[in-house]
Scaffold this motif. Structure first.
Motif, PDB file in Angstrom:
ATOM      1  N   ALA A  57      -9.510  -4.136   1.716  1.00  0.00           N
ATOM      2  CA  ALA A  57      -9.112  -4.458   0.091  1.00  0.00           C
ATOM      3  C   ALA A  57      -7.760  -4.760   0.163  1.00  0.00           C
ATOM      4  CB  ALA A  57      -9.686  -3.889  -0.714  1.00  0.00           C
ATOM      5  N   ARG A  58      -7.418  -5.865  -0.515  1.00  0.00           N
ATOM      6  CA  ARG A  58      -5.823  -5.886  -0.861  1.00  0.00           C
ATOM      7  C   ARG A  58      -5.388  -5.717  -2.240  1.00  0.00           C
ATOM      8  NH1 ARG A  58      -3.594  -8.214   3.680  1.00  0.00           N
ATOM      9  NH2 ARG A  58      -1.585  -8.310   2.351  1.00  0.00           N
ATOM     10  N   PHE A  59      -4.430  -5.123  -2.893  1.00  0.00           N
ATOM     11  CA  PHE A  59      -4.226  -4.989  -4.276  1.00  0.00           C
ATOM     12  C   PHE A  59      -2.603  -5.195  -4.219  1.00  0.00           C
ATOM     13  CE2 PHE A  59      -4.197  -0.946  -1.549  1.00  0.00           C
ATOM     14  CZ  PHE A  59      -3.163  -0.386  -2.115  1.00  0.00           C
ATOM     15  N   ASP A  60      -2.381  -5.739  -5.454  1.00  0.00           N
ATOM     16  CA  ASP A  60      -1.167  -6.424  -5.999  1.00  0.00           C
ATOM     17  C   ASP A  60      -0.496  -5.866  -6.985  1.00  0.00           C
ATOM     18  OD1 ASP A  60      -2.555  -7.361  -7.655  1.00  0.00           O
ATOM     19  OD2 ASP A  60      -2.184  -9.547  -7.137  1.00  0.00           O
ATOM     20  N   GLY A  61      -0.880  -4.749  -7.796  1.00  0.00           N
ATOM     21  CA  GLY A  61      -0.461  -4.013  -8.816  1.00  0.00           C
ATOM     22  C   GLY A  61      -1.359  -4.637 -10.169  1.00  0.00           C
ATOM     23  N   MET A  62      -2.000  -5.346 -10.086  1.00  0.00           N
ATOM     24  CA  MET A  62      -2.703  -5.950 -11.023  1.00  0.00           C
ATOM     25  C   MET A  62      -4.408  -5.926 -10.795  1.00  0.00           C
ATOM     26  SD  MET A  62      -0.999  -6.376 -13.702  1.00  0.00           S
ATOM     27  CE  MET A  62      -2.059  -7.268 -14.783  1.00  0.00           C
ATOM     28  N   HIS A  63      -4.557  -6.319  -9.593  1.00  0.00           N
ATOM     29  CA  HIS A  63      -5.855  -6.389  -8.995  1.00  0.00           C
ATOM     30  C   HIS A  63      -6.097  -5.912  -7.600  1.00  0.00           C
ATOM     31  CE1 HIS A  63      -4.492 -10.049 -11.348  1.00  0.00           C
ATOM     32  NE2 HIS A  63      -5.753  -9.783 -12.225  1.00  0.00           N
ATOM     33  N   VAL A  64      -7.528  -5.451  -7.416  1.00  0.00           N
ATOM     34  CA  VAL A  64      -7.891  -5.065  -6.200  1.00  0.00           C
ATOM     35  C   VAL A  64      -8.937  -6.012  -5.777  1.00  0.00           C
ATOM     36  CG1 VAL A  64      -9.163  -3.279  -5.068  1.00  0.00           C
ATOM     37  CG2 VAL A  64      -7.826  -2.646  -6.711  1.00  0.00           C
ATOM     38  N   ILE A  65      -8.639  -6.923  -4.482  1.00  0.00           N
ATOM     39  CA  ILE A  65      -9.379  -7.748  -4.177  1.00  0.00           C
ATOM     40  C   ILE A  65     -10.243  -7.647  -2.801  1.00  0.00           C
ATOM     41  CG2 ILE A  65      -9.237 -10.211  -3.462  1.00  0.00           C
ATOM     42  CD1 ILE A  65      -6.487 -10.305  -5.064  1.00  0.00           C
ATOM     43  N   PRO A  66     -11.521  -7.588  -2.824  1.00  0.00           N
ATOM     44  CA  PRO A  66     -12.007  -7.210  -1.453  1.00  0.00           C
ATOM     45  C   PRO A  66     -11.606  -8.482  -0.464  1.00  0.00           C
ATOM     46  CG  PRO A  66     -13.674  -7.293  -3.315  1.00  0.00           C
ATOM     47  CD  PRO A  66     -12.409  -7.726  -3.833  1.00  0.00           C
ATOM     48  N   ALA A  67     -11.287  -7.782   0.819  1.00  0.00           N
ATOM     49  CA  ALA A  67     -10.885  -8.853   2.015  1.00  0.00           C
ATOM     50  C   ALA A  67     -11.718  -8.762   3.038  1.00  0.00           C
ATOM     51  CB  ALA A  67      -9.546  -8.283   2.349  1.00  0.00           C
ATOM     52  N   GLY A  68     -13.053  -8.117   3.012  1.00  0.00           N
ATOM     53  CA  GLY A  68     -13.988  -8.502   4.125  1.00  0.00           C
ATOM     54  C   GLY A  68     -14.098  -7.136   4.936  1.00  0.00           C
ATOM     55  N   PRO A  69     -14.500  -7.188   5.985  1.00  0.00           N
ATOM     56  CA  PRO A  69     -14.970  -6.141   7.151  1.00  0.00           C
ATOM     57  C   PRO A  69     -13.669  -5.544   7.429  1.00  0.00           C
ATOM     58  CG  PRO A  69     -16.354  -7.812   7.524  1.00  0.00           C
ATOM     59  CD  PRO A  69     -15.204  -8.404   6.745  1.00  0.00           C
ATOM     60  N   ALA A  70     -13.585  -4.448   7.804  1.00  0.00           N
ATOM     61  CA  ALA A  70     -12.363  -3.367   8.050  1.00  0.00           C
ATOM     62  C   ALA A  70     -12.139  -4.053   9.743  1.00  0.00           C
ATOM     63  CB  ALA A  70     -12.394  -1.955   8.202  1.00  0.00           C
ATOM     64  N   GLN A  71     -10.991  -3.950  10.079  1.00  0.00           N
ATOM     65  CA  GLN A  71     -10.767  -4.629  11.668  1.00  0.00           C
ATOM     66  C   GLN A  71     -10.132  -3.425  12.445  1.00  0.00           C
ATOM     67  OE1 GLN A  71      -8.057  -7.653  10.516  1.00  0.00           O
ATOM     68  NE2 GLN A  71      -9.533  -9.187  10.650  1.00  0.00           N
ATOM     69  N   ASP A  72     -11.092  -2.823  13.266  1.00  0.00           N
ATOM     70  CA  ASP A  72     -10.539  -1.807  14.308  1.00  0.00           C
ATOM     71  C   ASP A  72      -9.534  -2.236  15.127  1.00  0.00           C
ATOM     72  OD1 ASP A  72     -12.614  -0.314  13.162  1.00  0.00           O
ATOM     73  OD2 ASP A  72     -14.079  -0.476  14.832  1.00  0.00           O
ATOM     74  N   THR A  73      -9.212  -3.361  15.203  1.00  0.00           N
ATOM     75  CA  THR A  73      -8.109  -3.721  16.131  1.00  0.00           C
ATOM     76  C   THR A  73      -6.690  -3.651  15.332  1.00  0.00           C
ATOM     77  OG1 THR A  73      -8.454  -5.982  15.827  1.00  0.00           O
ATOM     78  CG2 THR A  73      -9.268  -5.037  17.738  1.00  0.00           C
ATOM     79  N   SER A  74      -6.765  -3.603  14.125  1.00  0.00           N
ATOM     80  CA  SER A  74      -5.765  -3.503  13.308  1.00  0.00           C
ATOM     81  C   SER A  74      -5.061  -2.234  13.323  1.00  0.00           C
ATOM     82  CB  SER A  74      -5.940  -3.580  11.849  1.00  0.00           C
ATOM     83  OG  SER A  74      -6.467  -5.127  11.393  1.00  0.00           O
ATOM     84  N   ALA A  75      -5.621  -1.252  13.883  1.00  0.00           N
ATOM     85  CA  ALA A  75      -4.889   0.199  14.035  1.00  0.00           C
ATOM     86  C   ALA A  75      -4.698   0.464  15.584  1.00  0.00           C
ATOM     87  CB  ALA A  75      -5.838   1.218  13.522  1.00  0.00           C
TER      88      ALA A  75
END
Length: 324
Positions: A227-245
């Motif tokens: 998920a992404r969050f910008d201070g006002m909203h929490v927005i689902p962003a889809g499946p986690a990506q193992d390769t991101s780590a």
């Protein structure tokens, strides 16, 4: 009243003028390129003003890394710009022989408990046994007391693996960014603070997000999601990506990633400007690349894709379409 000569320039024009300047520095720049630049300058008074801004700054700053140079170029004329140049010169260390290469960490690092330089990562064990890995250009503060275990992510990206608290009273494990506070529910997760928002990816357990400037209830993100969050909203962003780590293992993994996006990711691990021409921006990149040598990655791109790597300085690298 502020005249146009003292007003801020359109950043896009400054970047274009900067690119003209860099192109003209290359050996064997053809007369047709110089003529094209001249025509661009004559097409609009703002083009010429952007060009003069570039000329004024580059005349004084010969080997300053591109991000600092761009920051100066975008400063309006007048006292503000003069102060920006003065600050740059002081940071760079002006000598009789010219300007020394700047190798400074972001200012916020000076108030951080733990930080990494560009291209560096660090594995840390926290006081309770929890683990945190800092990615390139990352800074955190560690705030443990009798009531809570808190990490403050000042900038960058961290991979966290929590442990059960052994203190007399179980304390919450919190990660704070500029955009909200995360509460770990026995978990392994990644947090990245980048520009105007932050991103959470959960690999094990769950994490509760509470945005900074909202009274709404907290959102819980479970393992396998992000998920992404910008201070006002929490927005689902889809499946986690193992390769991101994968950076925690010293690797950058790409699967059908557009070249421009790939270069954006790679640029986090080296200083200066790294970009490409628009006509090759959508070429797809796949592979696993060792981050210990970003120049080696660029050579691999030349081998795998119809591109040439143009190195204007140590701090300005551009990929161009290979002539057919």
């Amino acid at each position: 009243m502020t005249s146009s000569s003292h007003s801020a320039l359109d950043p896009r024009l400054v970047r274009r003028a900067s690119q003209w300047w860099v192109d003209l520095q290359s050996e064997g720049a053809p007369a047709s390129l110089r003529q094209a630049c001249l025509e661009w300058r004559r097409a609009n008074p703002e083009h010429e003003r952007a060009w003069q801004r570039v000329q004024a700054v580059t005349g004084q700053l010969h080997d300053v890394p591109e991000p600092l140079l761009q920051a100066t170029l975008l400063t309006p004329q007048g006292t503000g710009r003069r102060q920006a140049i003065k600050t740059l010169l002081l940071l760079a260390g002006v000598t009789g022989a010219g300007i020394a290469t700047v190798r400074l960490a972001p200012w916020v690092d000076w108030r951080a408990d733990e930080s990494t330089r560009i291209g560096e990562s660090r594995h840390l064990t926290l006081p309770d046994g929890s683990k945190v890995v800092l990615n390139t250009g990352t800074a955190i503060n560690v705030r443990y007391d009798s009531n809570e275990r808190r990490l403050v992510l000042l900038h960058g990206e961290i991979l966290v693996t929590t442990t059960a608290d052994v203190a007399p009273r179980a304390r919450a494990f919190l990660v704070e960014t500029a955009h909200g506070t995360l509460r770990a529910l026995g978990t392994r997760f990644l947090v990245r603070q980048d520009g105007g928002d932050s991103e959470l990816q959960v690999y094990e357990g769950a994490v509760e997000i509470r945005a900074t400037r909202t009274d709404s209830v907290a959102e819980v993100v479970h393992a396998g999601f992000r998920a992404r969050f910008d201070g006002m909203h929490v927005i689902p962003a889809g499946p986690a990506q193992d390769t991101s780590a994968s950076w925690a293992r010293g690797m950058l993994v790409a699967t059908q990633m557009p070249l421009r996006q790939f270069l954006h990711e790679l640029s986090r691990y080296r200083r200066g400007h790294l970009g490409c021409e628009d006509e090759i921006a959508s070429l797809l990149v796949s592979g696993t690349f060792p981050l210990a040598d970003t120049d080696r990655i660029l050579r691999a791109l030349e081998y795998e894709l119809p591109v040439d790597v143009r190195r204007y300085t140590n701090y300005w690298v551009t990929l161009r379409a290979r002539p057919s």
